[in-house]
Write a protein that holds these residues in place. Structure first.
Motif, PDB file in Angstrom:
ATOM      1  N   PHE A 133       0.821  -1.103  -0.095  1.00  0.00           N
ATOM      2  CA  PHE A 133      -0.206  -0.151   0.075  1.00  0.00           C
ATOM      3  C   PHE A 133       0.885   1.410  -0.284  1.00  0.00           C
ATOM      4  O   PHE A 133       2.177   1.268   0.379  1.00  0.00           O
ATOM      5  CB  PHE A 133      -0.787   0.224   1.112  1.00  0.00           C
ATOM      6  CG  PHE A 133      -0.353  -0.104   2.470  1.00  0.00           C
ATOM      7  CD1 PHE A 133       0.216   0.867   3.344  1.00  0.00           C
ATOM      8  CD2 PHE A 133      -0.120  -1.339   3.191  1.00  0.00           C
ATOM      9  CE1 PHE A 133       0.840   0.805   4.605  1.00  0.00           C
ATOM     10  CE2 PHE A 133       0.734  -1.556   4.511  1.00  0.00           C
ATOM     11  CZ  PHE A 133       1.091  -0.590   4.930  1.00  0.00           C
ATOM     12  N   PRO A 134       0.443   2.421  -0.293  1.00  0.00           N
ATOM     13  CA  PRO A 134       1.104   3.562  -0.631  1.00  0.00           C
ATOM     14  C   PRO A 134       1.164   4.506   0.868  1.00  0.00           C
ATOM     15  O   PRO A 134       0.223   4.695   1.428  1.00  0.00           O
ATOM     16  CB  PRO A 134       0.509   4.604  -1.912  1.00  0.00           C
ATOM     17  CG  PRO A 134      -0.946   3.888  -1.707  1.00  0.00           C
ATOM     18  CD  PRO A 134      -0.985   2.607  -1.154  1.00  0.00           C
ATOM     19  N   VAL A 135       2.147   4.990   1.062  1.00  0.00           N
ATOM     20  CA  VAL A 135       2.392   6.044   2.154  1.00  0.00           C
ATOM     21  C   VAL A 135       3.420   7.056   1.846  1.00  0.00           C
ATOM     22  O   VAL A 135       4.403   6.898   1.109  1.00  0.00           O
ATOM     23  CB  VAL A 135       2.998   5.080   3.551  1.00  0.00           C
ATOM     24  CG1 VAL A 135       3.143   6.092   4.535  1.00  0.00           C
ATOM     25  CG2 VAL A 135       1.997   4.310   4.177  1.00  0.00           C
ATOM     26  N   PHE A 136       3.050   8.349   2.211  1.00  0.00           N
ATOM     27  CA  PHE A 136       3.714   9.238   2.066  1.00  0.00           C
ATOM     28  C   PHE A 136       5.065   9.563   2.658  1.00  0.00           C
ATOM     29  O   PHE A 136       5.008   9.348   4.053  1.00  0.00           O
ATOM     30  CB  PHE A 136       2.907  10.753   1.790  1.00  0.00           C
ATOM     31  CG  PHE A 136       3.618  12.153   1.129  1.00  0.00           C
ATOM     32  CD1 PHE A 136       3.445  12.053  -0.353  1.00  0.00           C
ATOM     33  CD2 PHE A 136       4.346  12.951   2.008  1.00  0.00           C
ATOM     34  CE1 PHE A 136       3.892  13.083  -0.705  1.00  0.00           C
ATOM     35  CE2 PHE A 136       4.741  13.820   1.552  1.00  0.00           C
ATOM     36  CZ  PHE A 136       4.666  14.128  -0.084  1.00  0.00           C
ATOM     37  N   GLN A 137       6.132   9.789   2.151  1.00  0.00           N
ATOM     38  CA  GLN A 137       7.523   9.732   2.900  1.00  0.00           C
ATOM     39  C   GLN A 137       8.267  11.271   2.721  1.00  0.00           C
ATOM     40  O   GLN A 137       8.030  11.847   1.599  1.00  0.00           O
ATOM     41  CB  GLN A 137       8.331   8.762   2.200  1.00  0.00           C
ATOM     42  CG  GLN A 137       7.922   7.539   2.007  1.00  0.00           C
ATOM     43  CD  GLN A 137       7.812   6.571   3.399  1.00  0.00           C
ATOM     44  OE1 GLN A 137       8.524   6.923   4.189  1.00  0.00           O
ATOM     45  NE2 GLN A 137       6.894   5.818   3.554  1.00  0.00           N
ATOM     46  N   GLU A 177      -0.688   9.669   8.368  1.00  0.00           N
ATOM     47  CA  GLU A 177      -1.625  10.632   8.965  1.00  0.00           C
ATOM     48  C   GLU A 177      -1.916  11.938   7.893  1.00  0.00           C
ATOM     49  O   GLU A 177      -3.125  12.635   8.133  1.00  0.00           O
ATOM     50  CB  GLU A 177      -1.127  11.219  10.147  1.00  0.00           C
ATOM     51  CG  GLU A 177      -0.065  12.387   9.898  1.00  0.00           C
ATOM     52  CD  GLU A 177       1.499  12.028   9.860  1.00  0.00           C
ATOM     53  OE1 GLU A 177       2.180  12.927   9.591  1.00  0.00           O
ATOM     54  OE2 GLU A 177       1.637  11.131   9.549  1.00  0.00           O
ATOM     55  N   LEU A 178      -1.249  11.966   6.828  1.00  0.00           N
ATOM     56  CA  LEU A 178      -1.468  12.820   5.846  1.00  0.00           C
ATOM     57  C   LEU A 178      -2.704  12.797   5.104  1.00  0.00           C
ATOM     58  O   LEU A 178      -2.818  11.912   4.493  1.00  0.00           O
ATOM     59  CB  LEU A 178      -0.216  13.120   4.835  1.00  0.00           C
ATOM     60  CG  LEU A 178       1.063  13.503   5.421  1.00  0.00           C
ATOM     61  CD1 LEU A 178       2.233  14.181   4.316  1.00  0.00           C
ATOM     62  CD2 LEU A 178       1.072  14.768   6.467  1.00  0.00           C
ATOM     63  N   ASP A 179      -3.598  14.054   5.003  1.00  0.00           N
ATOM     64  CA  ASP A 179      -4.529  13.977   4.153  1.00  0.00           C
ATOM     65  C   ASP A 179      -4.239  14.841   2.947  1.00  0.00           C
ATOM     66  O   ASP A 179      -3.089  15.363   2.728  1.00  0.00           O
ATOM     67  CB  ASP A 179      -5.874  14.667   4.984  1.00  0.00           C
ATOM     68  CG  ASP A 179      -5.481  15.948   5.338  1.00  0.00           C
ATOM     69  OD1 ASP A 179      -4.489  16.592   5.143  1.00  0.00           O
ATOM     70  OD2 ASP A 179      -6.164  16.281   6.306  1.00  0.00           O
ATOM     71  N   GLN A 218      -3.853   5.542   1.516  1.00  0.00           N
ATOM     72  CA  GLN A 218      -3.253   5.661   2.764  1.00  0.00           C
ATOM     73  C   GLN A 218      -4.161   5.802   4.140  1.00  0.00           C
ATOM     74  O   GLN A 218      -3.621   5.005   5.092  1.00  0.00           O
ATOM     75  CB  GLN A 218      -2.154   6.947   2.721  1.00  0.00           C
ATOM     76  CG  GLN A 218      -1.694   7.393   3.904  1.00  0.00           C
ATOM     77  CD  GLN A 218      -0.553   8.397   3.560  1.00  0.00           C
ATOM     78  OE1 GLN A 218       0.403   7.996   3.172  1.00  0.00           O
ATOM     79  NE2 GLN A 218      -1.276   9.538   3.755  1.00  0.00           N
ATOM     80  N   LEU A 219      -5.306   6.442   3.974  1.00  0.00           N
ATOM     81  CA  LEU A 219      -5.998   6.526   5.408  1.00  0.00           C
ATOM     82  C   LEU A 219      -6.789   5.482   5.606  1.00  0.00           C
ATOM     83  O   LEU A 219      -7.139   5.320   6.630  1.00  0.00           O
ATOM     84  CB  LEU A 219      -6.904   7.720   4.885  1.00  0.00           C
ATOM     85  CG  LEU A 219      -6.172   9.103   4.814  1.00  0.00           C
ATOM     86  CD1 LEU A 219      -7.301  10.402   4.717  1.00  0.00           C
ATOM     87  CD2 LEU A 219      -5.156   9.259   5.783  1.00  0.00           C
TER      88      LEU A 219
END
Length: 236
Positions: A133-137, A177-179, A218-219
């Motif tokens: 799954f994607p997560v922002f880094q 946690e980023l929207d 992500q959420l």
């Protein structure tokens, strides 16, 4: 003071979607800025659940409040309450548990596919999550795995993307946690820090492609993690 404590370190790394999850569930929470010394006024025996957010500093910076925050995290760990760390927060947890935190030879920025390392026996923290799954880094440091930790996640540019320690500690390298609003804010306000010549970084146009679907994926994972965190704390 409430039963849920959220520790932040800078105004542009807020609780983000975590705050929305708590608001929807009508759970009161307290947000403090560790870098402003606000953690010093907290009764460390009061919280039943703690979340630690990100920040641009390194755990190895010679800042007096960093040592105080690590000591507070060790206190929470001894109390055996659920603690989640996001990016800098995950690095602080790693340091509190005796692991190293060090600079990478590059900066990982953008959407990265996280691969689960807890299969076939699923971690309860990720029981709801797909295998990838994607997560922002957005980070230049990374943590080692503390003794006794369970390696949970990796990305192509950062092998140690997440670990659990015991039943109640979760350290994450990314920013689940980023929207959409925060992704747009970061990629605008910090655009001068981007270097697309580094293969470990993505350009702003690419990071904003399919933003709604990426953030939604992500959420979904983040909400499952937060539900487990709250369940550990309150039994529901």
């Amino acid at each position: 003071m409430t039963d849920i404590l959220i520790v932040t370190h800078v105004d542009y790394c807020p609780p983000g979607h975590l705050a929305r999850v708590l608001d929807v569930q009508q759970r009161a929470f307290t947000v403090v800025r560790a870098d402003l010394g606000e953690l010093e006024a907290v009764d460390l025996d009061r919280p039943k659940a703690v979340a630690v957010m990100g920040g641009p500093m390194s755990v190895n910076d010679p800042l007096p409040w960093i040592g105080a925050e690590i000591a507070a995290l060790r206190h929470f760990i001894r109390r055996d309450i659920p603690v989640i760390g996001h990016c800098l927060g995950g690095q602080l947890l790693a340091k509190a548990l005796g692991a190293s935190v060090h600079r990478m030879p590059y900066t990982e920025i953008g959407w990265q596919p996280l691969s689960r390392r807890d299969l076939p026996e699923r971690s309860p923290w990720l029981a709801h999550a797909p295998e990838e799954f994607p997560v922002f880094q957005w980070h230049s440091d990374t943590f080692g795995l503390p003794e006794g930790a369970r390696w949970l996640l990796s990305s192509p540019w950062c092998p140690n993307q997440g670990f659990s320690w015991g039943d109640k500690v979760l350290a994450l390298q990314g920013h689940p946690e980023l929207d959409e609003e925060l992704v747009r804010l970061w990629t605008t306000d910090w655009a001068h820090l981007l270097d697309e010549t580094q293969p470990s970084q993505q350009g702003r146009p690419y990071m904003l492609q399919d933003l709604e679907s990426r953030v939604a994926a992500q959420l979904r994972v983040a909400e499952g993690i937060y539900r487990h965190w709250l369940g550990l704390a309150f039994g529901d």
